[in-house]
Design an enzyme around this catalytic site. Structure first.
Site, PDB file in Angstrom:
ATOM      1  N   CYS A   9      17.293 143.794 100.879  1.00 45.44           N
ATOM      2  CA  CYS A   9      17.558 144.730  99.778  1.00 45.44           C
ATOM      3  C   CYS A   9      18.913 145.397  99.930  1.00 45.44           C
ATOM      4  CB  CYS A   9      16.478 145.784  99.755  1.00 45.44           C
ATOM      5  SG  CYS A   9      14.865 145.065  99.684  1.00 45.44           S
ATOM      6  N   ARG A  64      30.474 134.247 123.978  1.00 43.67           N
ATOM      7  CA  ARG A  64      30.618 133.512 122.719  1.00 43.67           C
ATOM      8  C   ARG A  64      31.177 132.102 122.915  1.00 43.67           C
ATOM      9  NH1 ARG A  64      32.052 136.636 118.204  1.00 43.67           N
ATOM     10  NH2 ARG A  64      32.728 138.103 119.791  1.00 43.67           N
TER      11      ARG A  64
HETATM   12  N1  LLP Z   1      32.144 140.996 129.326  1.00 47.73           N
HETATM   13  C1  LLP Z   1      31.963 142.236 128.850  1.00 47.73           C
HETATM   14  C2  LLP Z   1      32.106 143.375 129.753  1.00 47.73           C
HETATM   15  C3  LLP Z   1      31.663 142.426 127.496  1.00 47.73           C
HETATM   16  O1  LLP Z   1      31.505 143.655 127.030  1.00 47.73           O
HETATM   17  C4  LLP Z   1      31.536 141.314 126.647  1.00 47.73           C
HETATM   18  C5  LLP Z   1      31.214 141.485 125.238  1.00 47.73           C
HETATM   19  C6  LLP Z   1      31.692 140.030 127.197  1.00 47.73           C
HETATM   20  C7  LLP Z   1      32.015 139.909 128.530  1.00 47.73           C
HETATM   21  C8  LLP Z   1      31.550 138.780 126.392  1.00 47.73           C
HETATM   22  O2  LLP Z   1      32.445 138.684 125.332  1.00 47.73           O
HETATM   23  P1  LLP Z   1      32.545 137.298 124.513  1.00 47.73           P
HETATM   24  O3  LLP Z   1      33.139 136.288 125.438  1.00 47.73           O
HETATM   25  O4  LLP Z   1      31.176 136.906 124.110  1.00 47.73           O
HETATM   26  O5  LLP Z   1      33.399 137.638 123.350  1.00 47.73           O
HETATM   27  N2  LLP Z   1      28.659 141.681 118.852  1.00 47.73           N
HETATM   28  C9  LLP Z   1      30.061 141.321 118.809  1.00 47.73           C
HETATM   29  C10 LLP Z   1      30.626 141.089 120.160  1.00 47.73           C
HETATM   30  C11 LLP Z   1      30.437 142.254 121.072  1.00 47.73           C
HETATM   31  C12 LLP Z   1      30.828 141.873 122.457  1.00 47.73           C
HETATM   32  C13 LLP Z   1      30.539 142.933 123.423  1.00 47.73           C
HETATM   33  N3  LLP Z   1      30.931 142.614 124.732  1.00 47.73           N
HETATM   34  C14 LLP Z   1      30.227 140.092 117.924  1.00 47.73           C
HETATM   35  O6  LLP Z   1      29.232 139.638 117.332  1.00 47.73           O
HETATM   36  O7  LLP Z   1      31.336 139.596 117.727  1.00 47.73           O
END
Ligand code: LLP
Length: 463
Positions: free
Chosen positions: A391, A323
């Site tokens: 919907c 992110r």
């Molecule tokens: N590493 C691992 C092992 C992870 O499971 C994740 C995210 C990341 C790195 C990256 O995390 P970030 O830096 O992007 O926060 N769909 C959710 C987020 C789920 C993240 C799952 N794993 C959302 O939209 O907030």
């Protein structure tokens, strides 16, 4: 709709209905650089431009809704992470945030590695020509076929998530005559201060092997006995959209504690630790994320200090921001359809997308901001809820925000900070056609993921 046409409209802070929103911004035409991609600005006609391309032209050329991605910004953020961690650490971009072949090539050029968590993500990375040894393969339930493909391809590491997977990967690697580099993912028992669905280091959830009760130590013990596995380190990911570094501090402390126990028991110092991703970004002006160099400094200091205390050589650190790289670099461009004022409540602004292109509001109660981008306006602020065309009454894109009261059908509005987990979590609900991703840079717009067509949908419908 003008203010006089709707005199009792909920426009002022003293008559706002219940909800979470800041006071109306002083200047609705302003674009807070915290939430907008770096090259976003307004041209002399008040039209928003990004990468030197204005949104009206983009809407004409590619239609709406569309994810508009600032390539320069994406590269700059990737580079900032790379530079912040220097040569003694590795940065793995978490592809789940948003992945396409163009993105893989940008990451490759900027010197980042890639974290994938499915056969599809792995296939995308390989088809874009990324060297397999720069890929980390994740997942709590990798299929035997996925594991085989990863080992055959020669991925740099597989992050083992369970006792069964230790055996599975070891078997397949042996069968293929390979020694696979692996890390073991542990749960450190930290309650990350984030939404329950994106917190991953407390014990009662599906990821990793708990440190508690000596389970992680037992996993390491078993993995070290298997010749086809080369155990290079320990992995911890505590959750997502985290601002507070104290969770990482506790995680590093506990992971280093495990490294020390491993050294004491087996006489080996594992050379790497991965602290995962999860660093928060600004979705609204109220969020205050840290810069990569501050995060790098804090994490490196924590690990070094902990290792010195445990008399261990400092391991090579890796991190996995998703992110924090992709999120701020894109906005979703929508066309306003229906504008429906609800007396004493708020005005519902319906756009031509919705929960199929951004599920995060419905799923996590996520906060977003929004701006009128096809023109400026001097009209009063009006409290709006930006909703989609699906919907469901929960089909909300932006729960509470302010837009100018003269907003009208045909206006273009944009929701910033949608570069992560929006296209990658998009769906075909109501047979919506998933929007394209358009990369803009130096006055050029390039579609890197095209819009789905009805033919795409029907191609899968073989009944
Ligand atoms: N590493 C691992 C092992 C992870 O499971 C994740 C995210 C990341 C790195 C990256 O995390 P970030 O830096 O992007 O926060 N769909 C959710 C987020 C789920 C993240 C799952 N794993 C959302 O939209 O907030």
């Amino acid at each position: 709709m003008s203010r006089s046409a709707h005199p009792a409209g909920p426009r002022h802070a003293d008559v706002l209905p219940e909800g979470h929103y800041a006071a109306p911004p002083v200047d609705l035409n302003a674009l807070d650089p915290k939430v907008w991609a770096q090259t976003v600005t307004r041209d002399e006609d008040g039209v928003v431009t990004v990468g030197g391309v204005d949104v009206k032209t983009l809407a004409e050329e590619v239609g709406t809704p569309a994810y508009v991605l600032d390539e320069e910004d994406f590269r700059a953020r990737a580079r900032a992470w790379r530079t912040a961690f220097g040569h003694d650490a590795d940065v793995f971009y978490a592809g789940k945030a948003f992945l396409s072949r163009a993105v893989v090539r940008w990451l490759d050029e900027e010197g980042l590695n890639l974290d994938v968590c499915s056969g599809g993500e792995l296939g995308t990375a390989l088809s874009a020509g990324l060297a397999p040894d720069r890929i980390a393969f994740h997942g709590n339930n990798k299929t035997p076929a996925e594991i085989r493909r990863a080992v055959e391809a020669g991925v740099g590491r597989i992050v083992l998530d369970s006792f069964q997977e230790i055996v599975r990967v070891a078997h397949l690697a042996r069968e293929l005559g390979k020694r696979q580099r692996v890390q073991i993912r542990v749960t450190v028992g930290v309650e990350a201060h984030t939404h329950e669905f994106i917190a991953t280091a407390h014990e009662d959830q599906k990821f990793g092997i708990p440190l508690a009760g000596g389970q992680a130590a037992e996993a390491v013990r078993r993995a070290l006995q298997l010749d086809s596995l080369d155990v290079i380190g320990i992995h911890s990911h505590i959750g997502s959209q985290i601002f507070d570094m104290s969770g990482f501090e506790v995680a590093a402390h506990r992971v280093v504690g495990l490294l020390k126990d491993i050294r004491d028991e087996h006489g080996v110092e594992l050379p790497e630790i991965d602290l995962g991703g999860g660093l928060g970004i600004a979705y609204t002006s109220e969020d205050d994320p840290r810069e990569p160099h501050e995060i790098a400094k804090a994490l490196t200091e924590i690990v070094t200090r902990e290792c010195e205390a445990a008399r261990l050589r400092t391991p090579r650190i890796s991190v996995e921001p998703g992110r924090a790289i992709a999120g701020p670099t894109a906005f979703t461009l929508y066309e306003v359809g229906t504008v429906k004022p609800l007396e004493g409540l708020r005005t519902y602004v319906s756009v031509d997308g919705g929960m199929s292109d951004n599920i995060r509001t419905a799923l996590y109660d996520a906060e977003y901001s929004v701006a009128l981008v096809s023109r400026t306006s001097d009209a009063e602020p009006m409290l709006v809820r930006v909703v989609g065309k699906h919907c469901e009454s929960g089909d909300i894109v932006v729960k509470d925000a302010f837009l100018p009261a003269d907003l009208a059908p045909g206006d273009l509005i944009a929701v910033p900070a949608t570069g992560a987990y929006c296209r990658s979590m998009a769906s075909n609900y109501n047979h919506a056609l998933r929007p394209p991703v358009v990369a803009v840079r130096e006055g050029e717009a390039r579609v890197i993921v095209r819009r789905e067509t009805e033919e795409d949908l029907l191609r899968l419908d073989v009944g």
